[in-house]
Design a protein around this motif. Structure first.
Motif, short mmCIF file in Angstrom:
data_model
loop_
_atom_site.label_atom_id
_atom_site.label_comp_id
_atom_site.label_asym_id
_atom_site.label_seq_id
_atom_site.Cartn_x
_atom_site.Cartn_y
_atom_site.Cartn_z
N ARG A 1 2.27 1.68 -3.48
CA ARG A 1 1.22 2.14 -4.39
C ARG A 1 0.91 3.61 -4.17
O ARG A 1 0.82 4.39 -5.11
N SER A 2 0.80 4.01 -2.91
CA SER A 2 0.50 5.41 -2.60
C SER A 2 1.61 6.32 -3.08
O SER A 2 1.35 7.43 -3.55
N LYS A 3 2.84 5.86 -2.97
CA LYS A 3 3.98 6.66 -3.42
C LYS A 3 3.87 6.97 -4.90
O LYS A 3 3.99 8.13 -5.32
N GLU B 1 -1.16 -1.49 -7.56
CA GLU B 1 -2.59 -1.61 -7.27
C GLU B 1 -3.05 -3.05 -7.48
O GLU B 1 -3.80 -3.60 -6.67
N THR C 1 0.83 9.19 -5.83
CA THR C 1 1.11 10.59 -5.47
C THR C 1 2.07 11.21 -6.47
O THR C 1 1.85 12.35 -6.92
N ARG D 1 0.83 -1.21 0.00
CA ARG D 1 0.00 0.00 0.00
C ARG D 1 0.86 1.25 0.00
O ARG D 1 0.57 2.22 -0.68
N ARG D 2 1.96 1.22 0.79
CA ARG D 2 2.87 2.36 0.83
C ARG D 2 3.48 2.62 -0.55
O ARG D 2 3.56 3.76 -1.01
#
Length: 169
Positions: free
Chosen positions: A44-46, A83, A49, A41-42
């Motif tokens: 993917r979020s990176k 994702e 963003t 998740r980290r």
């Protein structure tokens, strides 16, 4: 997945994606899956963003979203890869959670039976086997909301209190 995109990833990112394969996920317990889920998740979020920031900044420079779309494919592709990996890990976490919930339910039922708690077992063919002869547990008629029901009861109580004070005067 696009092989060129996977080859452009760092060794740590490739290792993280490799940990999300079906065979690798089957060997993990629930806590290891949750730790992996947080790491994916980290990542993917990176990349989501990074993609959004660079895409938003290039819209003004290039003159529109359509013109800036092809310029940031690598971050968008990495976000999609992570994702997909996150979805796979989430599915496996859900499988483990459902299994743990079923085991907990079974153990609690066994503990309740061993303590002698709960309703007594009735003989087969008793009145509880016939539909319509049992009292439904916890069924309450409502008008559609707990707050609305509470408000209605409170209004009724206020009306009754008014009547009670007039009767004593």
């Amino acid at each position: 997945m696009n092989q060129a995109l996977l080859n452009s990833m760092t060794a740590a990112e490739q290792k993280l994606i490799a940990e999300t394969t079906r065979s690798a996920l089957e060997d993990l317990d629930e806590e290891e899956l949750l730790a992996l889920h947080a790491r994916v998740r980290r990542a993917r979020s990176k990349y989501v963003t990074m993609y959004r920031r660079s895409a938003g900044g290039s819209v003004v420079k290039r003159g529109g979203r359509g013109f800036s779309y092809p310029k940031n494919q690598r971050d968008r592709g990495k976000a999609e890869v992570f994702e997909t990996a996150l979805a796979a890990v989430s599915r496996q976490v859900a499988v483990h959670a459902a299994r743990a919930a079923a085991e907990l339910k079974t153990s609690r039922l066994e503990a309740a039976r061993s303590r002698g708690g709960g309703p007594p077992a009735e003989a087969p063919g008793s009145a509880s086997d016939v539909p319509g002869l049992t009292r439904p547990r916890g069924v309450k008629k409502t008008t559609g909301g707990l707050k609305r029901d509470a408000s209605t009861r409170a209004a009724g109580a206020r009306r009754q209190a008014g009547r009670d004070t007039r009767a004593t005067d």
